[in-house]
Design a protein around this motif. Structure first.
Motif, PDB file in Angstrom:
ATOM      1  N   ALA A  46       0.824  -1.210   0.000  1.00 32.95           N
ATOM      2  CA  ALA A  46       0.000   0.000   0.000  1.00 32.95           C
ATOM      3  C   ALA A  46       0.859   1.262   0.000  1.00 32.95           C
ATOM      4  O   ALA A  46       0.593   2.205  -0.760  1.00 32.95           O
ATOM      5  CB  ALA A  46      -0.950  -0.018   1.204  1.00 32.95           C
ATOM      6  N   VAL A  47       1.882   1.309   0.822  1.00 36.86           N
ATOM      7  CA  VAL A  47       2.759   2.491   0.866  1.00 36.86           C
ATOM      8  C   VAL A  47       3.441   2.683  -0.480  1.00 36.86           C
ATOM      9  O   VAL A  47       3.545   3.804  -0.986  1.00 36.86           O
ATOM     10  CB  VAL A  47       3.794   2.378   2.002  1.00 36.86           C
ATOM     11  N   VAL A  48       3.906   1.604  -1.074  1.00 35.86           N
ATOM     12  CA  VAL A  48       4.537   1.698  -2.389  1.00 35.86           C
ATOM     13  C   VAL A  48       3.528   2.201  -3.414  1.00 35.86           C
ATOM     14  O   VAL A  48       3.846   3.065  -4.243  1.00 35.86           O
ATOM     15  CB  VAL A  48       5.175   0.354  -2.798  1.00 35.86           C
ATOM     16  N   ALA A  49       2.299   1.706  -3.365  1.00 34.79           N
ATOM     17  CA  ALA A  49       1.258   2.192  -4.282  1.00 34.79           C
ATOM     18  C   ALA A  49       1.042   3.692  -4.094  1.00 34.79           C
ATOM     19  O   ALA A  49       0.909   4.439  -5.072  1.00 34.79           O
ATOM     20  CB  ALA A  49      -0.049   1.426  -4.058  1.00 34.79           C
ATOM     21  N   TYR A  50       1.006   4.142  -2.853  1.00 36.66           N
ATOM     22  CA  TYR A  50       0.804   5.564  -2.569  1.00 36.66           C
ATOM     23  C   TYR A  50       1.968   6.403  -3.101  1.00 36.66           C
ATOM     24  O   TYR A  50       1.753   7.429  -3.759  1.00 36.66           O
ATOM     25  CB  TYR A  50       0.637   5.771  -1.061  1.00 36.66           C
ATOM     26  N   ILE A  51       3.203   5.968  -2.860  1.00 36.95           N
ATOM     27  CA  ILE A  51       4.362   6.722  -3.343  1.00 36.95           C
ATOM     28  C   ILE A  51       4.385   6.751  -4.867  1.00 36.95           C
ATOM     29  O   ILE A  51       4.655   7.792  -5.476  1.00 36.95           O
ATOM     30  CB  ILE A  51       5.670   6.130  -2.774  1.00 36.95           C
ATOM     31  N   LEU A  52       4.074   5.635  -5.508  1.00 36.03           N
ATOM     32  CA  LEU A  52       4.018   5.611  -6.976  1.00 36.03           C
ATOM     33  C   LEU A  52       2.888   6.489  -7.498  1.00 36.03           C
ATOM     34  O   LEU A  52       3.041   7.154  -8.524  1.00 36.03           O
ATOM     35  CB  LEU A  52       3.881   4.169  -7.478  1.00 36.03           C
ATOM     36  N   ASN A  53       1.775   6.525  -6.781  1.00 37.22           N
ATOM     37  CA  ASN A  53       0.667   7.381  -7.177  1.00 37.22           C
ATOM     38  C   ASN A  53       1.042   8.857  -7.027  1.00 37.22           C
ATOM     39  O   ASN A  53       0.720   9.677  -7.897  1.00 37.22           O
ATOM     40  CB  ASN A  53      -0.585   7.060  -6.360  1.00 37.22           C
ATOM     41  N   LEU A  54       1.726   9.213  -5.946  1.00 35.32           N
ATOM     42  CA  LEU A  54       2.178  10.598  -5.770  1.00 35.32           C
ATOM     43  C   LEU A  54       3.083  11.030  -6.917  1.00 35.32           C
ATOM     44  O   LEU A  54       3.101  12.204  -7.297  1.00 35.32           O
ATOM     45  CB  LEU A  54       2.938  10.759  -4.446  1.00 35.32           C
ATOM     46  N   ASN A  55       3.825  10.091  -7.477  1.00 30.87           N
ATOM     47  CA  ASN A  55       4.718  10.374  -8.594  1.00 30.87           C
ATOM     48  C   ASN A  55       4.033  10.211  -9.949  1.00 30.87           C
ATOM     49  O   ASN A  55       4.701  10.237 -10.980  1.00 30.87           O
ATOM     50  CB  ASN A  55       5.951   9.475  -8.509  1.00 30.87           C
ATOM     51  N   GLU A  56       2.721   9.994  -9.928  1.00 32.85           N
ATOM     52  CA  GLU A  56       1.908   9.835 -11.134  1.00 32.85           C
ATOM     53  C   GLU A  56       2.380   8.679 -12.010  1.00 32.85           C
ATOM     54  O   GLU A  56       2.325   8.735 -13.236  1.00 32.85           O
ATOM     55  CB  GLU A  56       1.854  11.145 -11.916  1.00 32.85           C
ATOM     56  N   ILE A  57       2.824   7.601 -11.363  1.00 30.83           N
ATOM     57  CA  ILE A  57       3.273   6.402 -12.072  1.00 30.83           C
ATOM     58  C   ILE A  57       2.158   5.374 -12.136  1.00 30.83           C
ATOM     59  O   ILE A  57       2.049   4.635 -13.118  1.00 30.83           O
ATOM     60  CB  ILE A  57       4.543   5.835 -11.408  1.00 30.83           C
ATOM     61  N   VAL A  58       1.319   5.327 -11.105  1.00 25.14           N
ATOM     62  CA  VAL A  58       0.143   4.457 -11.108  1.00 25.14           C
ATOM     63  C   VAL A  58      -1.079   5.278 -10.726  1.00 25.14           C
ATOM     64  O   VAL A  58      -0.966   6.307 -10.039  1.00 25.14           O
ATOM     65  CB  VAL A  58       0.280   3.241 -10.143  1.00 25.14           C
ATOM     66  N   ALA A  59      -2.241   4.824 -11.163  1.00 29.72           N
ATOM     67  CA  ALA A  59      -3.501   5.500 -10.829  1.00 29.72           C
ATOM     68  C   ALA A  59      -3.844   5.274  -9.359  1.00 29.72           C
ATOM     69  O   ALA A  59      -3.371   4.310  -8.730  1.00 29.72           O
ATOM     70  CB  ALA A  59      -4.627   4.965 -11.714  1.00 29.72           C
ATOM     71  N   SER A  60      -4.672   6.121  -8.817  1.00 29.74           N
ATOM     72  CA  SER A  60      -5.015   6.033  -7.394  1.00 29.74           C
ATOM     73  C   SER A  60      -5.779   4.760  -7.052  1.00 29.74           C
ATOM     74  O   SER A  60      -5.761   4.326  -5.902  1.00 29.74           O
ATOM     75  CB  SER A  60      -5.826   7.257  -6.960  1.00 29.74           C
ATOM     76  N   ASP A  61      -6.435   4.137  -8.019  1.00 29.62           N
ATOM     77  CA  ASP A  61      -7.194   2.917  -7.736  1.00 29.62           C
ATOM     78  C   ASP A  61      -6.422   1.635  -8.083  1.00 29.62           C
ATOM     79  O   ASP A  61      -6.964   0.540  -8.017  1.00 29.62           O
ATOM     80  CB  ASP A  61      -8.529   2.929  -8.470  1.00 29.62           C
ATOM     81  N   THR A  62      -5.141   1.762  -8.412  1.00 28.75           N
ATOM     82  CA  THR A  62      -4.322   0.595  -8.738  1.00 28.75           C
ATOM     83  C   THR A  62      -4.108  -0.269  -7.499  1.00 28.75           C
ATOM     84  O   THR A  62      -3.810   0.234  -6.423  1.00 28.75           O
ATOM     85  CB  THR A  62      -2.949   1.038  -9.288  1.00 28.75           C
ATOM     86  N   VAL A  63      -4.275  -1.568  -7.670  1.00 30.83           N
ATOM     87  CA  VAL A  63      -3.975  -2.536  -6.616  1.00 30.83           C
ATOM     88  C   VAL A  63      -2.621  -3.145  -6.948  1.00 30.83           C
ATOM     89  O   VAL A  63      -2.435  -3.707  -8.025  1.00 30.83           O
ATOM     90  CB  VAL A  63      -5.052  -3.637  -6.529  1.00 30.83           C
ATOM     91  N   LEU A  64      -1.672  -3.013  -6.029  1.00 25.95           N
ATOM     92  CA  LEU A  64      -0.359  -3.613  -6.246  1.00 25.95           C
ATOM     93  C   LEU A  64      -0.275  -4.948  -5.524  1.00 25.95           C
ATOM     94  O   LEU A  64      -0.746  -5.088  -4.404  1.00 25.95           O
ATOM     95  CB  LEU A  64       0.753  -2.695  -5.727  1.00 25.95           C
ATOM     96  N   ASP A  65       0.349  -5.899  -6.205  1.00 26.54           N
ATOM     97  CA  ASP A  65       0.607  -7.214  -5.628  1.00 26.54           C
ATOM     98  C   ASP A  65       1.831  -7.787  -6.335  1.00 26.54           C
ATOM     99  O   ASP A  65       2.453  -7.101  -7.158  1.00 26.54           O
ATOM    100  CB  ASP A  65      -0.612  -8.129  -5.750  1.00 26.54           C
TER     101      ASP A  65
END
Length: 181
Positions: A132-151
């Protein structure tokens, strides 16, 4: 006894003690479970990623609880390294190396965050919270969308902006290849 003689005698005693300690064969082989606790590296291709998943929404909560004190709100302005911004600055006179501008693999971000954060209590979050933290950091950098689920399947597939900004040193390649059968 002079100070010099006492010092020499002390050094000799320490050397004998060190020899005895080394010969005593302290320790024991690590168990598989003990090794598993430390064998948590994640490679660029995703090898080593644990089961679990996380979203940027959950990551924002975890970040605010564990990371904002050092990295600042939205990954900037804290006392620790800046995590966001810097895109397009690497070739400038003042490069800003962040997750979004410098890191070549999203899996390396996961590996580092899981291994070293949160400071000063690394490895205390769940694998879901690390995703989740990685998803948030990637989202802050506009690399993934806010609704992306990382696994473990989706994280290695992310193409970081600086993915092609690194290349092997030719000398390292020659040394590495010379050691292979």
């Amino acid at each position: 006894m002079s100070w010099l003689n006492a010092t020499a005698l002390g050094c000799a005693a320490a050397a004998l003690l060190a020899t005895d300690v080394a010969a005593a064969e302290f320790g024991r082989p690590a168990t598989r479970d003990e090794i598993a606790l430390w064998n948590i590296d994640v490679r660029p291709d995703g090898t080593g990623l644990p089961p679990g998943s996380g979203t940027a929404a959950r990551g924002q909560q975890v970040f605010e609880e564990n990371c904002v004190a050092c990295h600042g709100e939205r990954g900037q302005g804290g006392i620790a390294d800046r995590l966001t911004g810097g895109q397009g600055t690497l070739a400038s006179d003042h490069p800003v190396k962040t997750v979004g501008s410098y890191w070549p693999y999203a899996t390396s971000l996961f590996d580092y965050v899981r291994r070293a954060m949160p400071y000063p209590a690394p490895q205390t979050l769940s694998d879901d919270d690390y995703y989740a933290v990685v998803a948030y950091i990637l989202n802050l950098n506009e690399i993934v969308a806010s609704d992306t689920v990382l696994d473990r399947a989706r994280l290695p597939a992310i193409k970081m902006p600086n993915r092609n900004g690194f290349w092997p040193d030719p000398e390292f390649k020659l040394i590495r290849n010379s050691r292979q059968p």
